[in-house]
Design a protein around this motif. Structure first.
Motif, mmCIF file in Angstrom:
data_model
loop_
_atom_site.group_PDB
_atom_site.id
_atom_site.type_symbol
_atom_site.label_atom_id
_atom_site.label_comp_id
_atom_site.label_asym_id
_atom_site.label_seq_id
_atom_site.Cartn_x
_atom_site.Cartn_y
_atom_site.Cartn_z
ATOM 1 N N PRO A 193 0.802 -1.224 0.000
ATOM 2 C CA PRO A 193 0.000 0.000 0.000
ATOM 3 C C PRO A 193 0.829 1.265 0.000
ATOM 4 O O PRO A 193 0.328 2.327 -0.382
ATOM 5 C CB PRO A 193 -0.828 -0.131 1.283
ATOM 6 C CG PRO A 193 -0.028 -1.017 2.164
ATOM 7 C CD PRO A 193 0.652 -1.987 1.241
ATOM 8 N N VAL A 194 2.086 1.179 0.437
ATOM 9 C CA VAL A 194 2.928 2.375 0.443
ATOM 10 C C VAL A 194 3.116 2.894 -0.976
ATOM 11 O O VAL A 194 3.047 4.106 -1.233
ATOM 12 C CB VAL A 194 4.280 2.054 1.106
ATOM 13 C CG1 VAL A 194 5.246 3.219 0.949
ATOM 14 C CG2 VAL A 194 4.082 1.739 2.579
ATOM 15 N N ARG A 195 3.335 1.994 -1.925
ATOM 16 C CA ARG A 195 3.483 2.404 -3.321
ATOM 17 C C ARG A 195 2.165 2.983 -3.861
ATOM 18 O O ARG A 195 2.176 3.916 -4.659
ATOM 19 C CB ARG A 195 3.904 1.200 -4.163
ATOM 20 C CG ARG A 195 5.287 0.666 -3.824
ATOM 21 C CD ARG A 195 6.368 1.632 -4.250
ATOM 22 N NE ARG A 195 7.703 1.102 -4.041
ATOM 23 C CZ ARG A 195 8.820 1.760 -4.314
ATOM 24 N NH1 ARG A 195 8.756 2.991 -4.807
ATOM 25 N NH2 ARG A 195 9.996 1.209 -4.091
ATOM 26 N N VAL A 196 1.068 2.430 -3.417
ATOM 27 C CA VAL A 196 -0.223 2.948 -3.865
ATOM 28 C C VAL A 196 -0.435 4.369 -3.359
ATOM 29 O O VAL A 196 -0.864 5.266 -4.099
ATOM 30 C CB VAL A 196 -1.357 2.021 -3.390
ATOM 31 C CG1 VAL A 196 -2.715 2.590 -3.777
ATOM 32 C CG2 VAL A 196 -1.180 0.621 -3.972
ATOM 33 N N TRP A 197 -0.123 4.582 -2.085
ATOM 34 C CA TRP A 197 -0.270 5.929 -1.532
ATOM 35 C C TRP A 197 0.717 6.901 -2.159
ATOM 36 O O TRP A 197 0.406 8.090 -2.333
ATOM 37 C CB TRP A 197 -0.086 5.892 -0.021
ATOM 38 C CG TRP A 197 -1.289 5.380 0.708
ATOM 39 C CD1 TRP A 197 -1.439 4.161 1.297
ATOM 40 C CD2 TRP A 197 -2.525 6.070 0.904
ATOM 41 N NE1 TRP A 197 -2.688 4.039 1.850
ATOM 42 C CE2 TRP A 197 -3.381 5.203 1.629
ATOM 43 C CE3 TRP A 197 -2.992 7.324 0.543
ATOM 44 C CZ2 TRP A 197 -4.666 5.571 1.994
ATOM 45 C CZ3 TRP A 197 -4.282 7.690 0.910
ATOM 46 C CH2 TRP A 197 -5.105 6.827 1.622
ATOM 47 N N GLN A 198 1.886 6.417 -2.484
ATOM 48 C CA GLN A 198 2.857 7.297 -3.153
ATOM 49 C C GLN A 198 2.331 7.742 -4.516
ATOM 50 O O GLN A 198 2.485 8.908 -4.889
ATOM 51 C CB GLN A 198 4.198 6.573 -3.298
ATOM 52 C CG GLN A 198 4.976 6.447 -2.005
ATOM 53 C CD GLN A 198 6.275 5.694 -2.180
ATOM 54 O OE1 GLN A 198 6.650 5.322 -3.301
ATOM 55 N NE2 GLN A 198 6.989 5.463 -1.088
ATOM 56 N N SER A 199 1.729 6.832 -5.244
ATOM 57 C CA SER A 199 1.192 7.198 -6.556
ATOM 58 C C SER A 199 0.087 8.240 -6.449
ATOM 59 O O SER A 199 -0.140 9.022 -7.383
ATOM 60 C CB SER A 199 0.658 5.951 -7.273
ATOM 61 O OG SER A 199 1.699 5.001 -7.465
ATOM 62 N N ALA A 200 -0.613 8.268 -5.309
ATOM 63 C CA ALA A 200 -1.723 9.203 -5.148
ATOM 64 C C ALA A 200 -1.298 10.522 -4.519
ATOM 65 O O ALA A 200 -1.780 11.591 -4.922
ATOM 66 C CB ALA A 200 -2.819 8.551 -4.306
ATOM 67 N N LEU A 201 -0.390 10.479 -3.537
ATOM 68 C CA LEU A 201 -0.090 11.677 -2.745
ATOM 69 C C LEU A 201 1.191 12.389 -3.167
ATOM 70 O O LEU A 201 1.276 13.617 -3.021
ATOM 71 C CB LEU A 201 0.008 11.296 -1.258
ATOM 72 C CG LEU A 201 -1.277 10.735 -0.635
ATOM 73 C CD1 LEU A 201 -1.063 10.401 0.830
ATOM 74 C CD2 LEU A 201 -2.425 11.714 -0.800
ATOM 75 N N VAL A 202 2.175 11.644 -3.641
ATOM 76 C CA VAL A 202 3.428 12.304 -4.039
ATOM 77 C C VAL A 202 3.196 13.309 -5.170
ATOM 78 O O VAL A 202 3.743 14.427 -5.119
ATOM 79 C CB VAL A 202 4.484 11.248 -4.420
ATOM 80 C CG1 VAL A 202 5.683 11.902 -5.100
ATOM 81 C CG2 VAL A 202 4.954 10.495 -3.174
ATOM 82 N N PRO A 203 2.413 12.997 -6.199
ATOM 83 C CA PRO A 203 2.148 14.034 -7.210
ATOM 84 C C PRO A 203 1.488 15.283 -6.637
ATOM 85 O O PRO A 203 1.760 16.402 -7.099
ATOM 86 C CB PRO A 203 1.227 13.321 -8.201
ATOM 87 C CG PRO A 203 1.532 11.882 -8.049
ATOM 88 C CD PRO A 203 1.839 11.700 -6.613
ATOM 89 N N LEU A 204 0.653 15.115 -5.625
ATOM 90 C CA LEU A 204 0.028 16.282 -5.004
ATOM 91 C C LEU A 204 1.058 17.147 -4.292
ATOM 92 O O LEU A 204 1.025 18.387 -4.375
ATOM 93 C CB LEU A 204 -1.053 15.830 -4.018
ATOM 94 C CG LEU A 204 -2.257 15.094 -4.624
ATOM 95 C CD1 LEU A 204 -3.231 14.677 -3.519
ATOM 96 C CD2 LEU A 204 -2.967 15.981 -5.642
ATOM 97 N N LEU A 205 1.986 16.498 -3.590
ATOM 98 C CA LEU A 205 3.031 17.266 -2.902
ATOM 99 C C LEU A 205 3.934 17.989 -3.898
ATOM 100 O O LEU A 205 4.286 19.164 -3.695
ATOM 101 C CB LEU A 205 3.860 16.332 -2.011
ATOM 102 C CG LEU A 205 3.157 15.741 -0.781
ATOM 103 C CD1 LEU A 205 4.082 14.766 -0.066
ATOM 104 C CD2 LEU A 205 2.705 16.835 0.168
ATOM 105 N N LEU A 206 4.297 17.304 -4.959
ATOM 106 C CA LEU A 206 5.160 17.943 -5.959
ATOM 107 C C LEU A 206 4.437 19.105 -6.639
ATOM 108 O O LEU A 206 5.041 20.181 -6.852
ATOM 109 C CB LEU A 206 5.581 16.904 -7.004
ATOM 110 C CG LEU A 206 6.409 15.711 -6.495
ATOM 111 C CD1 LEU A 206 6.734 14.765 -7.634
ATOM 112 C CD2 LEU A 206 7.684 16.188 -5.819
#
Length: 735
Positions: A379-392
């Motif tokens: 799930p960490v990779r799933v959350w990264q795909s969703a939230l990291v673009p928002l942070l960037l």
């Protein structure tokens, strides 16, 4: 059938209406012959006969004129048909019938058997008349008598139709199977793609070992420039570097750019992982680290070319983030290799951990699927795909807002770099890999391994553990401490006890087999095996009723026991209700089992006793282990069913166990639950730190306080958010 139509049919067949046209003489009682003479055959006749009947009715005398006086005695035929008349009239009432005509009565008389003596028309069998009348009514009222489907059947048909995406077909009584056997339109299902075969554990262990060596060598190579970048950034803030460094921006920016490039080149595996994720259209922490490194490198190039660099580039933060991404890949490979190495040494595992409706249990082992589950998506990779673009995206937008509001775009690269560095926590690459590595390192010492996060997630969903006899009292902790025989030969007693124990699948079967071998006996044939709720089993051997179980079971079975007997863990054998033997069983508590039971209680995991022995009860556990674990003790049928489930082969290897006893099982379950909780908590903390860092960096840059975002302070802030991940991951290996 509607109520109106039902009332109409009932009123049409009412007996009172059938008799409303009959003239009754005072004092004359109704008789079967009178009624039949008056109304004849009755029932609805086909339309072709009606015209003939009406014509014949005009030519023949009335029914009353042909009526004969009723005999005083009742004929045997009337005695038989009278109850039939009552039952038929109660179940299927008939409509009022027209008066029978002379041709009809003649026809009835002609149908009589030749050998039967002629009698009165009143002797016509009532069953024949009533059956013909009912058949005529049913033919005329088919629509009324049609059985309508119930609301449950209609609802089931609609649910099936919605599930299969086809028109609804109303169910008809007796024709419901057509919904399944003859579908109107079947959807074409695409065949599932066959999965690639898994490599054997020897090859998987070798490949993961080589990958670990490669990752470790690259990590060590990248550690040198990353540490130098951090050291230079810290020394710059402490003002201990030479004047050349401070006076020439090109020197500062060039050195930091070179160190960042060397770190990036050393972590080549990070870029391979990033490329693989981008091919799957997923953004990961490696992508974020690459963007932060590119922006910092662009800031260094801009400062070296223009000679204007009022603030030191944040290359050290980007270098540390890249290095931690490489370290996260190494930890993931280490965790996978721990499981592969254990499987390679042990072969097919004797047990796997499975989850059932009653809780987590051990089942017979299998290896297929362990390799695939170990590399499954987390799930960490799933959350990264969703939230990291928002942070960037937020960091980029806020950097533009700050520079546009200050009307100074010369600092855009540095502000953008600061925003990205503050919003990307250093713990982001470690939220999954570090706890998993800690758990498998601990479990490897106990002879078990978890199949990645996917296996741990399935295990953690069960809040109960199903424990069998061998889990609580492993082999070697149960022994025969003596026996006493009453009025029977010891050979027969040993044979009967061994036979019953083997048929019941008891944990004591090896003890009785050893006793039987010493006496030179053999197993008998047992029939009608029964398990009793009171803690015993029974059956038939050579025509004798044999029961065996605890003292409580014998008392409930009304078997007389010796008065001076003080044996709490004994096994009693009775034949035909008479006690023949007492076996003293000694249960020796194991320290590992005691530790496991205490660990289960601390972690609020409820044990479920799926035991076959009548002596293993919650009171025995409390007495032997000095601990009230408060287990679930279901009824005997549930215990037997769960025991059978534990003896089956597991569907998928969520975790593999190579050692006997409760301790490895408990460590695996507790560790899996802690792993899932830790991953969730560290992920939440990581993104919370990223959002807080983004807001703080926006506040300081918008206020013009760029010195508060120096490399030293930035590293200290990010390190503080990294500490919880390390501390929580360390707790995973402690049960």
């Amino acid at each position: 059938m509607s109520k109106d139509r039902s009332d109409e049919l009932h009123s049409a067949l009412d007996t009172a209406r059938l008799l409303e046209d009959v003239e009754i003489m005072e004092g004359e009682a109704y008789s079967l012959g009178a009624i039949l003479a008056e109304f004849g055959r009755g029932g609805a006749e086909p339309a072709q006969k009606r015209e003939t009947e009406e014509t014949a009715q005009e030519m023949q005398p009335s029914a009353q004129e042909m009526t004969t006086p009723q005999e005083e005695t009742t004929t045997p035929q009337e005695e038989i048909t009278a109850p039939v008349e009552e039952s038929i009239s109660a179940e299927a009432p008939t409509e009022p019938a027209e008066k029978a005509t002379a041709p009809e009565r003649a026809e009835i008389i002609m149908d009589r058997d030749p050998g039967e003596p002629e009698g009165n028309i009143n002797d016509v069998p009532l069953t024949r008349i009533m059956s013909e009348t009912v058949e005529a009514v049913l033919e005329e009222n088919d629509e009324i008598l049609e059985v309508q489907p119930t609301w449950r059947e209609r609802l089931a048909a609609r649910l099936v139709a919605m599930r299969e995406r086809r028109p609804v077909k109303e169910p008809v009584i007796g024709d419901t199977e057509e919904l399944w056997d003859h579908p109107e339109a079947e959807e074409e299902t695409e065949p599932e793609e066959p999965q690639e075969p898994e490599p054997d554990m020897e090859q998987a262990d070798h490949d993961e070992k080589q990958r670990m060596k490669k990752l470790r060598s690259h990590l060590l190579a990248a550690a040198v420039p990353a540490l130098l970048a951090v050291a230079v950034s810290v020394l710059h803030e402490l003002i201990v570097l030479p004047t050349v460094w401070r006076d020439h921006a090109a020197v500062r920016c060039g050195v930091l750019a070179a160190l960042l490039v060397l770190t990036a080149l050393g972590c080549a595996d990070v870029w391979k992982e990033m490329t693989a994720r981008l091919r799957d259209r997923r953004v990961s922490c490696e992508t974020a680290a690459a963007l932060a490194a590119l922006v910092s490198l662009a800031d260094c190039v801009y400062g070296a070319v223009t000679g204007k660099s009022e603030n030191l580039p944040l290359s050290a933060v980007a270098a540390v983030l890249i290095w931690l991404c490489q370290y996260g890949l190494l930890l993931s490979a280490t965790a996978r290799r721990a499981g592969f190495h254990l499987a390679n040494l042990g072969g097919t595992p004797p047990y796997v951990v499975s989850r059932t409706a009653a809780g987590v249990c051990k089942q017979k082992g299998r290896m297929e699927g362990f390799y695939r589950m170990s590399g499954g998506r987390d799930p960490v990779r799933v959350w990264q795909s969703a939230l990291v673009p928002l942070l960037l995206s937020a960091a980029t937008v806020l950097a533009g807002v700050v520079c546009l509001s200050r009307k100074d775009m010369s600092h855009f690269l540095w502000v953008w770099s600061a925003m990205l560095s503050a919003s990307l926590p250093l713990s982001l690459p470690l939220t999954m890999s570090l706890p998993l590595q800690q758990l498998n390192a601990r479990l490897q010492k106990s002879g078990s391994a978890v199949a990645g996060y996917q296996g741990a997630k399935w295990i953690s969903r069960g809040r109960r553990m199903v424990l069998t006899d061998s889990d609580i009292f492993p082999p070697g902790t149960v022994g025969l401490n003596g026996l006493k025989v009453y009025g029977e030969e010891i050979g027969k007693v040993a044979s009967y006890a061994a036979t019953v124990a083997a048929a019941a699948g008891s944990q004591l079967s090896p003890l009785f087999d050893q006793l039987l071998a010493g006496e030179g006996g053999v197993h008998e044939k047992l029939e009608d095996l029964h398990f009793y709720e009171e803690g015993g089993v029974g059956g038939t051997i050579r025509g004798e009723t044999v029961t065996m179980g605890s003292a409580y079971f014998m008392k409930k079975s009304r078997v007389t026991l010796p008065r001076d007997l003080k044996l709490k863990t004994g096994v009693f054998l009775a034949v035909d209700g008479v006690l023949v033997a007492v076996f003293a069983i000694k249960y020796q508590p194991s320290r590992n089992v005691e530790w496991a039971l205490r660990a289960l209680r601390r972690n609020r995991i409820e044990p479920v006793l799926a035991v076959r022995g009548g002596n293993i009860t919650p009171s025995l556990l409390k007495r032997k282990f000095n601990l009230d674990v408060k287990p679930v003790y279901p009824d005997v049928s549930t215990r037997l069913a769960l025991s059978d489930v534990c003896n089956e082969r597991g569907e998928k290897p969520n975790a593999i166990i190579y050692r006997e006893g409760l301790m490895p099982f408990a460590e695996t379950v507790i560790g899996s639950r802690r792993l899932v909780r830790t991953v969730k908590l560290t992920t939440i903390l990581a993104y919370t730190g990223g959002v807080c860092g983004l807001l703080l960096s926006y506040y300081f840059t918008h206020a013009g306080n760029f010195d508060a975002l120096s490399a030293l302070y930035m590293l200290l802030y990010l390190t503080l958010w990294l500490l919880p991940t390390g501390l929580l991951s360390g707790l995973v290996k402690h049960c």
